[in-house]
Design a protein around this motif. Structure first.
Motif, PDB file in Angstrom:
ATOM      1  N   ILE A 197       0.838  -1.201   0.000  1.00  0.00           N
ATOM      2  CA  ILE A 197       0.000   0.000   0.000  1.00  0.00           C
ATOM      3  C   ILE A 197       0.871   1.249   0.000  1.00  0.00           C
ATOM      4  O   ILE A 197       0.482   2.302  -0.495  1.00  0.00           O
ATOM      5  CB  ILE A 197      -0.950  -0.011   1.232  1.00  0.00           C
ATOM      6  CG1 ILE A 197      -1.929  -1.183   1.124  1.00  0.00           C
ATOM      7  CG2 ILE A 197      -1.715   1.294   1.392  1.00  0.00           C
ATOM      8  CD1 ILE A 197      -2.660  -1.505   2.409  1.00  0.00           C
ATOM      9  N   GLY A 198       2.065   1.121   0.559  1.00  0.00           N
ATOM     10  CA  GLY A 198       2.976   2.258   0.614  1.00  0.00           C
ATOM     11  C   GLY A 198       2.648   3.242   1.721  1.00  0.00           C
ATOM     12  O   GLY A 198       3.023   4.410   1.660  1.00  0.00           O
ATOM     13  N   ALA A 199       1.935   2.788   2.741  1.00  0.00           N
ATOM     14  CA  ALA A 199       1.523   3.683   3.833  1.00  0.00           C
ATOM     15  C   ALA A 199       2.695   3.991   4.759  1.00  0.00           C
ATOM     16  O   ALA A 199       3.542   3.135   4.980  1.00  0.00           O
ATOM     17  CB  ALA A 199       0.394   3.036   4.632  1.00  0.00           C
ATOM     18  N   HIS A 200       2.724   5.213   5.272  1.00  0.00           N
ATOM     19  CA  HIS A 200       3.755   5.569   6.257  1.00  0.00           C
ATOM     20  C   HIS A 200       3.215   5.511   7.677  1.00  0.00           C
ATOM     21  O   HIS A 200       3.969   5.543   8.637  1.00  0.00           O
ATOM     22  CB  HIS A 200       4.361   6.947   5.957  1.00  0.00           C
ATOM     23  CG  HIS A 200       3.348   8.062   5.861  1.00  0.00           C
ATOM     24  ND1 HIS A 200       2.575   8.467   6.908  1.00  0.00           N
ATOM     25  CD2 HIS A 200       2.997   8.831   4.788  1.00  0.00           C
ATOM     26  CE1 HIS A 200       1.791   9.455   6.518  1.00  0.00           C
ATOM     27  NE2 HIS A 200       2.016   9.691   5.225  1.00  0.00           N
ATOM     28  N   THR A 201       1.893   5.457   7.806  1.00  0.00           N
ATOM     29  CA  THR A 201       1.300   5.497   9.144  1.00  0.00           C
ATOM     30  C   THR A 201       0.160   4.483   9.262  1.00  0.00           C
ATOM     31  O   THR A 201      -0.651   4.359   8.349  1.00  0.00           O
ATOM     32  CB  THR A 201       0.747   6.914   9.436  1.00  0.00           C
ATOM     33  OG1 THR A 201       1.816   7.851   9.329  1.00  0.00           O
ATOM     34  CG2 THR A 201       0.146   6.997  10.833  1.00  0.00           C
ATOM     35  N   ILE A 202       0.138   3.769  10.393  1.00  0.00           N
ATOM     36  CA  ILE A 202      -0.967   2.851  10.670  1.00  0.00           C
ATOM     37  C   ILE A 202      -1.815   3.460  11.780  1.00  0.00           C
ATOM     38  O   ILE A 202      -1.281   3.918  12.791  1.00  0.00           O
ATOM     39  CB  ILE A 202      -0.479   1.472  11.141  1.00  0.00           C
ATOM     40  CG1 ILE A 202       0.650   0.972  10.242  1.00  0.00           C
ATOM     41  CG2 ILE A 202      -1.617   0.468  11.163  1.00  0.00           C
ATOM     42  CD1 ILE A 202       1.177  -0.373  10.640  1.00  0.00           C
ATOM     43  N   ILE A 203      -3.120   3.417  11.558  1.00  0.00           N
ATOM     44  CA  ILE A 203      -4.048   3.949  12.566  1.00  0.00           C
ATOM     45  C   ILE A 203      -4.849   2.786  13.111  1.00  0.00           C
ATOM     46  O   ILE A 203      -5.323   1.931  12.352  1.00  0.00           O
ATOM     47  CB  ILE A 203      -5.000   4.972  11.920  1.00  0.00           C
ATOM     48  CG1 ILE A 203      -4.210   6.100  11.260  1.00  0.00           C
ATOM     49  CG2 ILE A 203      -5.969   5.542  12.966  1.00  0.00           C
ATOM     50  CD1 ILE A 203      -5.017   6.873  10.237  1.00  0.00           C
ATOM     51  N   THR A 204      -5.001   2.736  14.427  1.00  0.00           N
ATOM     52  CA  THR A 204      -5.812   1.660  14.988  1.00  0.00           C
ATOM     53  C   THR A 204      -6.661   2.182  16.135  1.00  0.00           C
ATOM     54  O   THR A 204      -6.303   3.179  16.771  1.00  0.00           O
ATOM     55  CB  THR A 204      -4.931   0.485  15.465  1.00  0.00           C
ATOM     56  OG1 THR A 204      -5.788  -0.504  16.042  1.00  0.00           O
ATOM     57  CG2 THR A 204      -3.925   0.920  16.515  1.00  0.00           C
TER      58      THR A 204
END
Lengths: 351, 460
Positions: A197-204
């Protein structure tokens, strides 16, 4: 013995400070259920103490809430040692039925709940899953299967900010890590997709996922709790002030273990009045669910939940929390006010 | 000898949930915070005096040793069952039986935790003064059995000063009441005083009448810095001679200062050679006068002096000070604090000399010794940290501890001012007590002829 480091075990001077804070010890009153006792048990295992059911019970009744570690004058790390000792025994095939069940379900089905349904069944529009995005919303097992409505509403809010989902998300690995099993295959499966996905941040939105993603996944990923992500975007959300009072339960793995105290409070206080529980921030009492205790020792877990609920201040309308596992267990304890997620509160103010 | 039938009998007395023979549980009851080890054969948690008595009767009839335990926070092995047998975990007998403030007293069971008692007393304006570092977890029973004290003893005395009477189960199971609810009584030998500090070797305490004090209206904390501990020792002698009685008078050497700053960085103590913490309590006027007098007396010796700004700063420094003993372990990840030779007391005048001797011993053995403690009553805690996996460190530690003990005795001091003899210090009893030890042995024989109560402790 590689994962049971004698020197770390010996850091405990057995002063007994943990007896004054361990919520499980408070319940049973037996040494083996205090952090000091568990450190001794770990020491015993190192020296050949037979890992019978009582040893397993001693080690597995720790919720890994970390309050003892917070208070420990000598700087010992009982939660880490408990997890290491559990792992050490699991490698030798010694574990409780509940540990085995968590491991088997997570291994075969990708979640410890034993669910076989499609994980993102809550999602209305499959096209909302984008191939590439800077942010990924890590839903977690409870969000996916136990709180699908809340999850849908959370994602509806998040997707406006360029947030996508992991197409084939699996359990973050937290239940396995806490109970001594190996989560590597789960971690790899999630990581590969996040990279794609190339995401720099994970949100949970889950405290258990948060601490695992932040501390047990390889470095380089930024991890935010939903409350942290949204607290920075409140001005874009057109919130109205509510004439209610709420109190807030700090999830151990979000607050004490990772220092996320301010963001949920920023959201709450921008909406309504906050009245703190009797213990809060670093000193917060555990809800009783973590570390595999809810599954393995439901009665003990329930007793802790009831104790935590006694700390709700007078005159509040809701008990707000920011972890679905805490919410589930606090709900089990029979609260005098409704337990809601911080997202629920946010939505009330958006209507 | 213990056997299955006896265990069953005892299980019936206390209920199955209050007795354990699990090897895991027994292992967890095999130590306190000292280096003494001994694994019990059974751990029992009695809930009443009658249950204690029934258990002791069985133990007496069958020659089974019985070791009482409170929270297991001791530093001398006092609650460690050297000969196996029964450990009586008294922590479940934790009720406040009666609050009788008109008579300035409360009746408590031995398992109540010091801090919990004080929390219960606070709304009524009273407190129980002895406050060891372990007050958040230690029990009143343990405090009485060891005659424990702590930071306030310089003004308020030790636990002994607060025990008006006791209920004790004797070695044969007989229940005896000593003392009375009166503030004074000279009827007979003071058996209460005999039981206080007897470390479970003469009987099992099952209830206590405890004197309480009114909470002082005001208090203030003074931080005085010194270039070295000896100068601080001199200042203490001068302050105590000046007529002021501080409610606490603590010394922290440079290592302890670092340990406290590491444990709680917001405290930020000045990095001096030594710090004296004085506390003065009483009425507003008394506190003001006390502070002025202490500041004046320390002038010329101290390199810096100031008072705590508010209650918050005061509470923080005392909270950190309470945990300083274990916090020493934080200074070096490779080392752990070991409680050996940690509790000497010397006559007040000898304090500066003792501090100098400790420094010499530290240099001789090339082992850092960190000094802190209740210097106002001559009680020094000498903290040593070693690499637990090094045999050489253990040898140095034990040799240095032995030297510290003998040095204190040679000055007319004691090997243990408040932690207790247990088995950690029993070898010094002959040297310290001389033929008075024979009287102790005679008393022990008279009250516990079969030697079942906490065998192997106190040199008796």
């Amino acid at each position: 013995m590689s994962n049971l480091d004698l020197r770390s075990i010996l850091k405990c001077v057995r002063c007994g400070t943990c007896r004054s804070v361990c919520p499980i010890f408070e319940q049973t009153g037996w040494e083996s259920a205090s952090s000091r006792g568990r450190m001794l048990v770990a020491h015993g295992i190192y020296h050949g103490l037979e890992a019978d059911q009582d040893v397993l019970n001693s080690l597995n009744t720790c919720t890994t809430c970390g309050l003892c570690e917070q208070m420990c004058p000598s700087g010992a790390s009982p939660t880490q040692i408990v997890q290491n000792a559990r792992h050490h025994l699991v490698l030798k095939g010694k574990m409780t039925d509940s540990q085995a069940a968590l491991r088997d379900e997570a291994t075969s089905k990708g979640n410890p709940l034993g669910e076989t349904r499609y994980r993102h069944a809550w999602l209305k529009n499959a096209s909302d899953i984008k191939e590439h995005a800077p942010y990924v919303f890590f839903v977690g097992c409870l969000g996916s299967y136990r709180y699908p409505e809340l999850t849908r509403r959370t994602f509806d809010l998040l997707k406006k900010f360029d947030v996508t989902l992991i197409p084939e998300e699996v359990c973050c690995g937290s239940p396995l890590l806490r109970t001594g099993s190996d989560p590597d295959f789960l971690i790899s499966k999630n990581l590969e997709q996040i990279k794609k996905i190339g995401a720099h941040t994970i949100i949970t939105g889950c405290a258990g996922c948060y601490t695992t993603l932040r501390n047990d996944y390889p470095d380089g990923l930024k991890v935010l709790h939903v409350s942290e992500f949204l607290a920075e975007r409140l001005s874009e959300m057109n919130l109205k002030r509510l004439d209610i009072k709420v109190t807030y339960h700090d999830p151990c793995h979000l607050g004490r273990c990772n220092g996320v105290f301010d963001a949920p409070r920023k959201i709450i206080t921008s909406i309504c009045e906050l009245k703190e529980m009797k213990t809060h921030h670093q000193q917060s009492r555990c809800c009783g669910a973590g570390g595999g205790v809810l599954k393995g020792y439901p009665d003990l877990s329930l007793a802790l939940s009831k104790k935590r609920l006694e700390e709700i201040p007078e005159g509040v309308d809701y008990l707000v929390t920011s972890c679905p596992l805490c919410r589930t267990n606090l709900q089990r304890g029979g609260p005098k006010v409704e337990v809601i997620d911080i997202l629920d509160l946010l939505e009330m103010a958006m209507k | 000898m213990l056997n299955v039938d006896l265990i069953e009998k005892m299980r019936k007395i206390v209920g199955k949930e209050n007795l354990s023979i699990s090897s895991c549980e027994l292992y967890c009851y095999s130590s306190d915070a000292s280096q003494i080890r001994g694994v019990p054969e059974v751990v029992i948690k009695p809930l009443s005096t009658a249950q204690v008595s029934e258990i002791i009767k069985i133990a007496y009839a069958h020659n089974i040793s019985v070791t009482a335990r409170g929270a297991g926070t001791g530093l001398s092995g006092g609650c460690v069952p050297l000969e196996g047998g029964i450990v009586l975990d008294m922590s479940a007998m934790n009720r406040i039986v009666e609050m009788d403030f008109d008579n300035l007293q409360v009746v408590v069971e031995p398992g109540i935790v010091q801090e919990k008692l004080n929390k219960a007393l606070e709304p009524y304006g009273f407190f129980f003064p002895p406050d060891p570092g372990s007050s958040a977890m230690c029990t009143l029973g343990g405090l009485i059995a060891n005659n424990g004290s702590g930071m306030r003893s310089v003004k308020y005395g030790t636990t002994r000063s607060y025990v008006l009477g006791l209920e004790v189960v004797m070695a044969d199971g007989e229940i005896v009441r000593t003392g009375s609810k009166t503030m004074k009584s000279v009827a007979g030998y003071s058996l209460t005083d005999l039981m206080v500090g007897s470390e479970g070797t003469l009987g099992i305490i099952t209830q206590a009448i405890i004197k309480v004090r009114a909470i002082p209206k005001d208090r203030s904390v003074i931080f005085a810095s010194f270039d070295n501990p000896e100068l601080a020792g001199k200042a203490v002698v001068k302050v105590l001679a000046s007529g002021i009685v501080p409610s606490a008078c603590e010394i922290l050497d440079s290592n302890i200062i670092r340990a406290i700053n590491t444990y709680d960085p917001k405290i930020g103590l000045p990095l001096a050679g030594a710090i004296l913490l004085f506390e003065v309590d009483g009425s507003e006027a008394e506190v003001k006068e006390g502070v002025n007098l202490i500041v004046k007396t320390c002038e010329g010796l101290a390199s810096g002096i100031r008072t705590a700004s508010d209650k918050k700063e005061r509470d923080e420094i005392w909270a950190a000070r309470r945990l300083a003993g274990a916090a020493i372990s934080r200074l070096d990840p490779m080392r752990t604090r070991v409680y050996v030779g940690e509790d000497v007391g010397v006559p007040i005048k000898e304090i500066p000399k003792m501090l100098r001797k400790v420094d010499e011993i530290s240099k001789e053995f090339n082992l850092p010794i960190m000094t802190y403690g209740h210097i106002g009553d001559g009680n020094l805690h000498t903290g040593m940290c070693i690499d637990m996996l090094s045999d050489e460190d253990w040898m140095k530690l034990n040799a240095a501890a032995d030297r510290i003990h003998r040095t204190a005795i040679a000055m007319g001091g004691t090997t243990t001012a408040e932690h207790g003899v247990g088995s950690a210090r029993s070898e010094y009893m002959r040297l310290e007590l001389g033929n008075a030890l024979d009287i102790m042995i005679a008393i022990k024989k008279a009250l516990d002829p079969k030697g079942i109560l906490n065998p192997g402790k106190m040199g008796v």
